[in-house]
Motif scaffolding. Structure first.
Motif, PDB file in Angstrom:
ATOM      1  N   SER A 164       0.838  -1.199   0.000  1.00  0.00           N
ATOM      2  CA  SER A 164       0.000   0.000   0.000  1.00  0.00           C
ATOM      3  C   SER A 164       0.867   1.241   0.000  1.00  0.00           C
ATOM      4  CB  SER A 164      -0.964  -0.014   1.183  1.00  0.00           C
ATOM      5  OG  SER A 164      -0.232  -0.088   2.378  1.00  0.00           O
ATOM      6  N   ALA A 165       2.012   1.183   0.669  1.00  0.00           N
ATOM      7  CA  ALA A 165       2.908   2.341   0.656  1.00  0.00           C
ATOM      8  C   ALA A 165       3.448   2.568  -0.756  1.00  0.00           C
ATOM      9  CB  ALA A 165       4.053   2.125   1.626  1.00  0.00           C
ATOM     10  N   LYS A 166       3.714   1.448  -1.461  1.00  0.00           N
ATOM     11  CA  LYS A 166       4.204   1.583  -2.839  1.00  0.00           C
ATOM     12  C   LYS A 166       3.152   2.265  -3.707  1.00  0.00           C
ATOM     13  CE  LYS A 166       7.390  -2.317  -2.875  1.00  0.00           C
ATOM     14  NZ  LYS A 166       7.531  -3.734  -3.185  1.00  0.00           N
ATOM     15  N   THR A 167       1.885   1.870  -3.508  1.00  0.00           N
ATOM     16  CA  THR A 167       0.815   2.493  -4.275  1.00  0.00           C
ATOM     17  C   THR A 167       0.756   3.985  -3.964  1.00  0.00           C
ATOM     18  OG1 THR A 167      -0.372   0.425  -4.126  1.00  0.00           O
ATOM     19  CG2 THR A 167      -1.644   2.351  -4.807  1.00  0.00           C
ATOM     20  N   ARG A 168       0.873   4.309  -2.700  1.00  0.00           N
ATOM     21  CA  ARG A 168       0.858   5.731  -2.329  1.00  0.00           C
ATOM     22  C   ARG A 168       2.034   6.470  -2.945  1.00  0.00           C
ATOM     23  NH1 ARG A 168      -0.951   3.778   2.506  1.00  0.00           N
ATOM     24  NH2 ARG A 168       1.139   3.654   3.370  1.00  0.00           N
ATOM     25  N   LEU A 169       3.179   5.798  -2.932  1.00  0.00           N
ATOM     26  CA  LEU A 169       4.396   6.401  -3.481  1.00  0.00           C
ATOM     27  C   LEU A 169       4.178   6.785  -4.952  1.00  0.00           C
ATOM     28  CD1 LEU A 169       7.607   6.776  -3.192  1.00  0.00           C
ATOM     29  CD2 LEU A 169       7.742   4.535  -4.274  1.00  0.00           C
ATOM     30  N   VAL A 170       3.655   5.823  -5.720  1.00  0.00           N
ATOM     31  CA  VAL A 170       3.462   6.070  -7.136  1.00  0.00           C
ATOM     32  C   VAL A 170       2.431   7.180  -7.351  1.00  0.00           C
ATOM     33  CG1 VAL A 170       2.598   5.061  -9.289  1.00  0.00           C
ATOM     34  CG2 VAL A 170       4.148   3.748  -7.829  1.00  0.00           C
ATOM     35  N   LYS A 171       1.355   7.116  -6.607  1.00  0.00           N
ATOM     36  CA  LYS A 171       0.305   8.119  -6.762  1.00  0.00           C
ATOM     37  C   LYS A 171       0.844   9.508  -6.435  1.00  0.00           C
ATOM     38  CE  LYS A 171      -4.569   8.707  -6.015  1.00  0.00           C
ATOM     39  NZ  LYS A 171      -5.793   8.367  -5.319  1.00  0.00           N
ATOM     40  N   LYS A 172       1.641   9.568  -5.383  1.00  0.00           N
ATOM     41  CA  LYS A 172       2.226  10.840  -4.982  1.00  0.00           C
ATOM     42  C   LYS A 172       3.146  11.396  -6.072  1.00  0.00           C
ATOM     43  CE  LYS A 172       4.077  12.368  -0.770  1.00  0.00           C
ATOM     44  NZ  LYS A 172       3.284  13.256   0.024  1.00  0.00           N
ATOM     45  N   ARG A 173       3.939  10.489  -6.621  1.00  0.00           N
ATOM     46  CA  ARG A 173       4.857  10.896  -7.685  1.00  0.00           C
ATOM     47  C   ARG A 173       4.066  11.432  -8.864  1.00  0.00           C
ATOM     48  NH1 ARG A 173       7.544   5.979  -9.964  1.00  0.00           N
ATOM     49  NH2 ARG A 173       8.406   5.830  -7.876  1.00  0.00           N
ATOM     50  N   GLN A 174       3.026  10.707  -9.224  1.00  0.00           N
ATOM     51  CA  GLN A 174       2.215  11.121 -10.384  1.00  0.00           C
ATOM     52  C   GLN A 174       1.561  12.472 -10.122  1.00  0.00           C
ATOM     53  OE1 GLN A 174      -0.416   7.829 -11.047  1.00  0.00           O
ATOM     54  NE2 GLN A 174       1.155   6.625 -12.091  1.00  0.00           N
ATOM     55  N   ASN A 175       0.988  12.612  -8.926  1.00  0.00           N
ATOM     56  CA  ASN A 175       0.313  13.880  -8.615  1.00  0.00           C
ATOM     57  C   ASN A 175       1.279  15.042  -8.650  1.00  0.00           C
ATOM     58  OD1 ASN A 175      -2.141  12.725  -8.386  1.00  0.00           O
ATOM     59  ND2 ASN A 175      -2.044  12.472  -6.158  1.00  0.00           N
ATOM     60  N   LYS A 176       2.466  14.785  -8.154  1.00  0.00           N
ATOM     61  CA  LYS A 176       3.458  15.856  -8.095  1.00  0.00           C
ATOM     62  C   LYS A 176       3.729  16.388  -9.505  1.00  0.00           C
ATOM     63  CE  LYS A 176       8.342  16.348  -7.421  1.00  0.00           C
ATOM     64  NZ  LYS A 176       9.576  15.644  -7.127  1.00  0.00           N
ATOM     65  N   PHE A 177       3.913  15.465 -10.432  1.00  0.00           N
ATOM     66  CA  PHE A 177       4.216  15.909 -11.805  1.00  0.00           C
ATOM     67  C   PHE A 177       3.002  16.534 -12.469  1.00  0.00           C
ATOM     68  CE2 PHE A 177       8.107  13.587 -11.334  1.00  0.00           C
ATOM     69  CZ  PHE A 177       8.976  14.215 -12.204  1.00  0.00           C
ATOM     70  N   LEU A 178       1.845  15.955 -12.200  1.00  0.00           N
ATOM     71  CA  LEU A 178       0.640  16.483 -12.855  1.00  0.00           C
ATOM     72  C   LEU A 178       0.387  17.930 -12.443  1.00  0.00           C
ATOM     73  CD1 LEU A 178      -1.736  13.396 -12.722  1.00  0.00           C
ATOM     74  CD2 LEU A 178      -0.622  14.386 -14.731  1.00  0.00           C
ATOM     75  N   LYS A 179       0.805  18.262 -11.220  1.00  0.00           N
ATOM     76  CA  LYS A 179       0.552  19.626 -10.744  1.00  0.00           C
ATOM     77  C   LYS A 179       1.521  20.630 -11.358  1.00  0.00           C
ATOM     78  CE  LYS A 179      -1.377  18.622  -6.242  1.00  0.00           C
ATOM     79  NZ  LYS A 179      -0.628  17.853  -5.242  1.00  0.00           N
ATOM     80  N   LEU A 180       2.625  20.151 -11.867  1.00  0.00           N
ATOM     81  CA  LEU A 180       3.671  21.075 -12.327  1.00  0.00           C
ATOM     82  C   LEU A 180       3.237  21.883 -13.563  1.00  0.00           C
ATOM     83  CD1 LEU A 180       6.843  18.801 -12.078  1.00  0.00           C
ATOM     84  CD2 LEU A 180       6.214  20.700 -10.581  1.00  0.00           C
ATOM     85  N   SER A 181       3.860  23.009 -13.712  1.00  0.00           N
ATOM     86  CA  SER A 181       3.849  23.799 -14.950  1.00  0.00           C
ATOM     87  C   SER A 181       2.514  24.402 -15.342  1.00  0.00           C
ATOM     88  CB  SER A 181       4.385  22.965 -16.135  1.00  0.00           C
ATOM     89  OG  SER A 181       3.347  22.244 -16.747  1.00  0.00           O
ATOM     90  N   ARG A 182       1.514  24.299 -14.487  1.00  0.00           N
ATOM     91  CA  ARG A 182       0.219  24.856 -14.885  1.00  0.00           C
ATOM     92  C   ARG A 182       0.296  26.371 -15.071  1.00  0.00           C
ATOM     93  NH1 ARG A 182      -4.925  21.497 -12.808  1.00  0.00           N
ATOM     94  NH2 ARG A 182      -4.133  19.518 -13.590  1.00  0.00           N
ATOM     95  N   GLU A 183       1.144  27.015 -14.252  1.00  0.00           N
ATOM     96  CA  GLU A 183       1.249  28.473 -14.336  1.00  0.00           C
ATOM     97  C   GLU A 183       1.941  28.890 -15.628  1.00  0.00           C
ATOM     98  OE1 GLU A 183       2.991  26.714 -11.894  1.00  0.00           O
ATOM     99  OE2 GLU A 183       1.068  26.468 -10.852  1.00  0.00           O
TER     100      GLU A 183
END
Lengths: 215, 746, 476
Positions: free
Chosen positions: B359-378
């Motif tokens: 479950s921590a691995k799943t969280r890790l991946v999700k966190k990584r994905q979210n981090k990138f998805l949030k980038l560069s919107r500005e």
């Protein structure tokens, strides 16, 4: 046996070929900035991917088409009287004095050395699909043909006929026709070399390579 | 003099020549001062006229240190580029030897390697807690420049080198050990041989988007696609003198200065471009594309900077610990992080386990994905009205659970009901035919009469549109002009008449089948069901996030020319009544270059397709690559969009890519190339770098048609080639056969 | 009406063809007082059509082009010479609706001397033509009239076509499977056994999908025992006045289904015996053809091609939206307002440029019989293989009942190899079938046609073949 030295000497007497660049179709001619005596070059690059010197532009139906020098050479004459004029198909535009290349000399001499199989009539010629596939997939000079083998398709007057090779067994060493062009009766189609004579042919090529200077 | 003494002098010589190299003629006074002092000193050494050699040497060394520190403050972005490329710069092997406690190189011994530019090593770090020693394993992956050794190819990795990297990321995943990547690359080597530069990078990024172990990367030289191939990490650290850029400054300058065929841009232009590209660690930290800067010694880290290696080790440990902690649901998480960030902490003495639960691995991946998805919107200009954005969010909140119910629960049970009804119907048919049996004979006679009249009289034919008219014609059809087919030389194609070519022929040569490029509108109007195309997010506009000089004007001009606000149009449409979400990259907008706005829209489109359970089609009308004037704001779209696609596919979506005209570089090397189903329209070209770029970066001549779609298929990069006129038909067929009955979701 | 000729005199016609038809078009232009511009390719420089243009064309009368197949060449020459109309002749661009469309839609618009491009497109499509015919009650070959995509449906139709033929008393029924998008004899196969149908159907379908990007096929009866008839139609630009110029019988052909001998009118029941009422059949196909011509508003010359079975059942095959090689035989027996010397090519040009037809069906009468020999360098005994070489001597004796159209000059002539091998057309007239055959044989016997090839062998030609066939004309 072929006297290569004599032949070479003969060619060296006049090592030039005059190329007349003609319009490929009708249109209005505009010459590029070329003058008599100017050096031009033909297509260049490993795959001839860079076109030669632009000689003129031919515009037909608002479609400008560049006309390039087909070979390296020196401009002998520019038919500048056609500048900005509508000309017919095959109108001469430029003549180029072209110094024979090593390859061309090789070809001239090979024509003497090889068994030439000639076109029986004026027609377009194609290799049969089997031979064509073989030619494409194997090294040049390695496709062996025999007497009586179905080798070509002869196409004229909207009819296609098979054409059988006659001559000594050997490899197809040179091809003298383009599938899209008409070949005159008696013009050579291919040059064939019996396998046992291949070393001699190689020698001819060696001789030309050492004795012919390109400039 | 003893050897060590001479070595120290030699070291000063090296430092001086290094200084000369990286400043390329600048700071000449400082350099000549040092040179003079050094020469004087050497002279004296040779004459044996030094009274106190060791003291004087130290004094000279101090002078060097002083000058270096002074010059360090005036380093320009281009100097950094030269630092990073200098043979004296630290390389991966230095790091393996000095940062880790032990290592085994995997699949390589000097030049004996599938690709010596890519080094893989299993390394260990030994940490202590009290008296107890703990050995921790990591997979180290990175480009090796080898201090300029030729066989390392400057860290320019070939496709199979990147494939090896991906292979061992998977191994690390299996073994459950963290991955440390070190980015020392000017860019990947642009060859198309299988697995293909672009396609392999895409696979790497796709793999890292879902890699279930912590990934930390360190950037020294971050050359665009080559960097991304191993760069999608939970934490990205960057050396203070490193650069991370979409393109080399020389490359940017060559484009800016419109240099052709081996022409070199001027040094001033290169310098200017290096500044404009905003490629330094500070810039990238500001943008948020890296997480931390690791300070280097003055004028850049070299092999003898042992303090620096110690520092790097601490940073690597910290980053890995933090990533692991962030994925854990431990009550001590916060304390752990703040504890580790205190000054003067020695992480070697703070052991923590790096293994994670599922479950921590799943969280890790999700966190990584979210981090990138949030980038560069500005970095994009979002002109959507506030209300639209709010509604969008609201819609997300409501519709996501609704759809989840619809597809996860209802669909499953619906199938059972259908199966029951079908069976009942069959039984009824059998019964009915039994009932009608006595009347059979009469019907037969009637049939006979009908036959002969059917064979000789007019039949009904609803589909009688023999001369199919296109819904959209290229405006070029209005020009009375002949057009020459590029294959005319080879196939003898006669000149085509523009009004035929661009209307009835759909831009296809009637002799050889060559496809002339058509407008994006042609596809929108002729491929999808009429009147079903609904664009969304058209208000997200391409901007100028780097404030690149004069680029605002250029973008505005492109917007006016095309009537589009960015190079990516996203829409929902139906095709043969199948609903799809489409992201279209338009070659007409700045060559189809891809920047933050395009990435924003692409990610949104993928999310929309995920939410609504529609097939997602990326139609690439053309793309020249990442928009260089957006710098890393563009590069970051490679991992971002790949992550969006990864999420969509892993959720069961059907993602298809269709290339047209010319598709190159970043997009192909990420979110396009990662699709399992990539098709191409005839006469299109697909690849990593165009012939010009290949020539200028590798010096190799590229044979004609090197990037043609047929070659791409020969190499296994794409799955099929479509005739433009058949595109609608093929797309329907592909959707039906690849998507199956339950089209959108597996 | 004022003198219509003054209207024509402002025109210049581009003769977009070669050989004898180019000459006939130029002659018609001269007759009408219309200027012309001819074209030729390097292979044709010896052709009489070139010397004729040089002699009669004046300034802008002749241009050398790279190909007769390149529309751009024709347009460029038309523009530079100031042409106002284009005559495509037969072959090349004659039935190319895109070419016709280009002529009228380009910036510098011209007149296409043929039907409007929409009619060419409509009647050039065999499914369209068949459906149009059926919608008007015009008989067509039994079978499908729309592309079939479904294998089951195809098989059902094929079964029906077999049954239908058995009902008609045909012993060996045959079914044709054609690619509906095909043309020129490509993608056509025959089946004589329903069990073979599926595999052949799939082969044709796959071929069609590959070749024409359309899997549709047509399934039809294959008619074997028939005569090939034609109806000559002409209409003016109003699209309302269509008249016919009688029928022709073109059943004498080479093994490759190329016409060699044509006769007008189509049958002669006064001499030959038929299993049917010949006049009634000729009448029927004429009226059917006119019905269709009126329906589409036909506005130029055109030919409706028919096959007539031994039982006298006519089926429409196709419509040729162009002037045909054999137009001269029909003209030869026609009298307009009692006058002989009808020239259908001139009529085509005149009406094409906008003149009204100027006469009705009542003004057209027919007198006698005519035939046309196609003289060709070929070996009929060897599968009609074309012969290549040089013509040394080509002479015939002039007669008032004979006209010969040829591009072959009096001087030795190398036959160009890239075109049809037609050398000359000879049109013979006779008051009845007996006289016609007699005169035909006289012409052939007097004819001198000699040549040699590269190997020095004498020329091969089809004179003997034509002689052998002459007694057979108009016999079923």
């Amino acid at each position: 046996m072929l006297n290569i030295s004599d032949l070479l000497e003969q060619i060296k007497q006049n090592p030039y070929r005059e190329i007349v660049v003609r319009t490929p179709h009708t249109g209005v001619v505009n010459f590029a900035d070329i003058k008599q005596g100017q050096a031009v070059h033909g297509p260049e690059g490993q795959w001839k991917e860079r076109s030669g010197t632009r000689l003129a532009t031919l515009t037909r139906e608002r479609n400008p088409k560049p006309i390039y020098a087909p070979e390296k050479g020196v401009v002998d004459k520019v038919y500048s009287e056609y500048e900005n004029a509508f000309v017919e198909n095959a109108t001469p535009l430029v003549t180029i004095r072209h110094h024979l290349t090593r390859e061309e000399v090789e070809n001239i001499i090979l024509r003497e050395a090889l068994h030439l199989f000639r076109a029986p009539e004026r027609a377009k010629y194609y290799f049969t699909p089997e031979i064509d596939a073989k030619m494409k997939s194997s090294d040049p000079g390695s496709v062996v043909i025999r007497d009586g083998q179905e080798l070509f398709i002869m196409s004229r007057m909207k009819r296609e006929l098979p054409l059988y090779y006659s001559g000594p067994e050997g490899v197809i060493y040179a091809i003298y026709f383009k599938p899209s062009d008409n070949v005159d009766a008696d013009a050579p189609l291919i040059g064939v070399c019996p396998q046992e004579e291949l070393p001699n042919i190689k020698e001819v090529i060696m001789r030309v390579q050492t004795e012919w200077q390109e400039n | 003099m003893d050897n060590l003494f001479l070595k120290r002098i030699q070291s000063l010589r090296d430092r001086l020549s290094y200084m000369q190299d990286i400043f390329a003629g600048k700071h000449a006074d400082s350099v000549s001062l040092l040179l003079q002092k050094l020469d004087e000193f050497t002279e004296k050494v040779n004459n044996d006229s030094l009274t106190n050699p060791y003291d004087e040497l130290v004094a000279l060394e101090d002078l060097f240190k002083y000058v270096e520190a002074r010059l360090d403050a005036s380093i320009t972005p281009l100097d950094k580029v030269r630092i990073v490329r200098h043979p004296q710069r630290i390389c991966l092997r230095d790091i393996l030897e000095n940062v880790y406690d032990n290592f085994t190189e995997v699949g390589g011994q000097d030049e004996h390697s599938i690709d010596p530019s890519m080094v893989i090593a299993r390394a260990v770090i030994i940490r202590r807690r009290g008296k107890k020693r703990y050995t921790q394993s990591v997979m180290v992956i990175g480009q090796e420049k080898g201090h300029g050794a030729e066989f390392r190819n400057g860290g320019s990795v070939k496709p199979w080198g990147n494939a090896k990297a991906r292979q061992f990321m998977r191994v690390a995943e299996t073994e459950g050990i963290p991955v440390h990547t070190y980015i020392f690359t000017p860019g990947s080597f642009p060859i198309e041989d299988y697995p293909g530069a672009a396609q392999q990078i895409a696979r790497n990024i796709y793999c890292m988007a879902g890699l279930r172990v912590p990934v930390v990367s360190v950037i020294s030289e971050g050359g665009s696609g080559g960097a991304e191939a191993i760069g999608l990490a939970d934490k990205r650290l960057m050396l203070s003198n490193g650069y991370y850029s979409v393109i080399s400054p020389e490359g940017a300058a060559a484009i800016e200065g419109h240099c052709r065929g081996g022409e070199r841009p001027s040094q001033e232009l290169v310098e200017k471009c290096a500044c404009n590209l905003k490629l330094t660690a500070e810039d990238n930290l500001r943008f948020g594309y890296i997480d931390k800067i690791i300070q280097e010694p003055p004028l850049g880290a070299r092999s003898y900077h042992f303090d620096f290696f110690r520092q790097l080790r601490q940073e690597i440990l910290l980053a890995t610990d933090e990533v692991v902690l962030s994925a854990k649901l431990s009550p001590f998480k916060k304390i752990g992080v703040s504890h580790r960030n205190k000054p003067g902490v020695n992480l070697d003495e703070m052991y923590m386990r790096w293994s994670l639960t599922q479950s921590a691995k799943t969280r890790l991946v999700k966190k990584r994905q979210n981090k990138f998805l949030k980038l560069s919107r500005e970095a994009a200009v979002d002109k959507r009205p506030f209300l639209t954005k709010a509604l969008h969010t609201l819609d997300d909140l409501v519709m996501t659970p609704v759809n989840e119910f619809k597809y996860e629960f209802y669909r499953k049970h619906q199938r059972k009901i259908h199966a029951f009804l079908e069976e009942a119907e069959n039984e009824w048919d059998v019964f009915r035919s039994w009932l009608r049996k006595p009347f059979g004979k009469q019907e037969e006679q009637k049939v006979k009469e009908a036959v002969s009249s059917e064979l000789t009289s007019l039949s009904t034919w609803s589909d009688g549109q023999r001369h199919k008219r296109w819904n959209y014609l290229s405006p070029r059809y209005k020009i009375d002009q002949a057009v020459t087919c590029p294959n005319a030389e080879i196939y003898g194609c006669p000149d085509l008449w523009g009004p035929d070519l661009f209307a009835e022929f759909a831009g296809v040569c009637s002799n050889c089948g060559h496809h002339f490029p058509m407008e994006p509108e042609w596809y929108v109007r002729n491929v999808f069901d009429v009147g079903t195309v609904m664009e969304f997010n058209e208000e997200i506009e391409a901007g100028n996030p780097l404030e690149y000089p004069n680029f605002d004007k250029t973008i505005r001009a492109a917007q006016e020319k095309t009537g589009c606000k960015s190079g990516c149009m996203t829409f929902e449409a139906r095709i043969d009544n199948i609903k799809v979400v489409v992201a279209m990259l338009m070659g007409t907008f700045r060559g189809g270059s891809f920047g933050a706005a395009e990435g924003y829209k692409f990610v949104e489109a993928a999310q929309r397709a995920t939410k609504n359970r529609y097939p997602f089609i990326a139609y690439v009308h053309g793309t020249a690559g990442i928009r260089i004037q957006e710098g890393t704001n563009g590069v970051i779209q490679m991992p971002r969009c790949t992550i969006a696609v990864h999420r969509y596919i892993e959720n069961g979506g059907l993602y298809m890519v269709l290339y047209d005209t010319n598709s190159f570089a970043g997009p192909v090397a990420s979110f396009l190339g990662c699709s399992p189903y990539q098709f191409a329209i005839r006469s299109s070209n697909i690849g990593f770098a165009g012939p010009g770029v290949i020539k200028s970066t590798t010096g190799m001549d590229v044979p004609p048609h090197y990037h043609s779609c047929y070659k791409a298929m020969d190499r296994g990069h794409i799955q099929g080639i479509w005739d433009r006129r058949q595109m609608r038909h093929n797309l329907i067929q592909a959707l039906q056969t690849i998507g199956g009955r339950n089209l959108y979701y597996r | 009406m004022e003198n219509p000729r003054t209207e024509l005199s402002g025109h210049r016609v581009l003769v977009g063809n070669r050989g004898e038809i180019a000459i006939r078009i130029m002659q018609a232009c001269l007759k009408l007082g219309v200027a012309f511009t001819a074209i030729y390719t390097p292979e044709d420089k010896e052709s009489t059509h070139v010397s004729f243009a040089r002699e009669h064309g004046g300034e802008h009368g002749l241009y050398m082009v790279s190909s007769y197949h390149d529309a751009n060449e024709l347009m460029a020459v038309a523009d530079v010479s100031g042409c106002t109309a284009v005559h495509p002749g037969y072959g090349f661009f004659a039935e190319d609706f895109r070419f016709a469309r280009r002529v009228v839609k380009r910036d510098r618009k011209m007149i296409f001397l043929g039907p409007s491009w929409k009619i060419i497109r409509e009647l050039g499509d065999k499914i369209n033509t068949k459906r149009l015919a059926r919608s008007l009650g015009v008989p067509t070959v039994p079978g499908s009239d729309r592309p079939i995509y479904d294998e089951m449906e195809a098989e059902n139709i094929a079964e029906d076509v077999f049954d239908f033929q058995l009902q008609q008393g045909i012993d060996h029924p045959l079914v044709l499977i054609k690619a509906s998008a095909g043309g020129g004899g490509m993608g056509i196969e025959e089946v004589d056994d329903i069990d073979q149908f599926r595999s052949v159907y799939r082969r044709v379908r796959n071929y069609a999908a590959r070749q024409f990007k359309d899997e549709g096929v047509l399934i039809e009866q294959r008619v074997t025992d028939f005569n090939h008839l034609e109806v000559q139609i002409i209409g003016d630009r109003s699209g309302k006045n269509q008249v016919h110029f009688g029928t022709r019988n073109c059943s004498i052909q080479s093994t490759g289904r190329q016409k060699r001998l044509e006769v007008a009118p189509g049958f002669d029941p006064s001499v030959n015996e038929y299993n049917f009422d010949a006049n009634k059949v000729l009448d029927a196909i004429t009226q059917y053809s006119l019905t269709m011509a009126r329906e589409v508003g036909y506005d130029s010359v055109g030919t409706w091609e028919w096959i007539v079975t031994r039982q006298g059942a006519p089926f429409l095959m196709e419509v040729n939206t162009r002037i045909q090689v054999e137009n001269g035989v029909s003209a030869s027996i026609a009298r307009v307002k009692g006058q002989a010397g009808v020239d259908l090519i001139a009529e085509q040009i005149r009406t094409g440029l906008g003149e009204p037809l100027g006469y009705t069906q009542q003004d057209i009468e027919f007198e006698g019989f005519a035939l046309e020999y196609r003289l060709i360098a070929e070996a009929p005994e060897n599968n009609f293989t074309p012969w290549v070489g040089t013509i040394d001597r080509f002479r015939w004796k002039e007669h008032p009942w004979l006209s010969v159209h040829t591009q072959v000059p009096k001087s030795p002539y190398n036959i160009p190899t890239e075109f049809d091998p037609n050398l000359a057309l000879a049109i013979v007239w006779g008051k009845d079938l007996g006289e016609l055959k007699e005169r035909g044989l006289v012409f052939l016997k007097e004819l001198e046609l000699q040549g040699h090839n590269a190997a020095g062998e004498p020329m091969k030609n089809n004179i003997a073949f034509l002689m052998e066939k002459t007694p057979q004309i108009l016999k079923f």
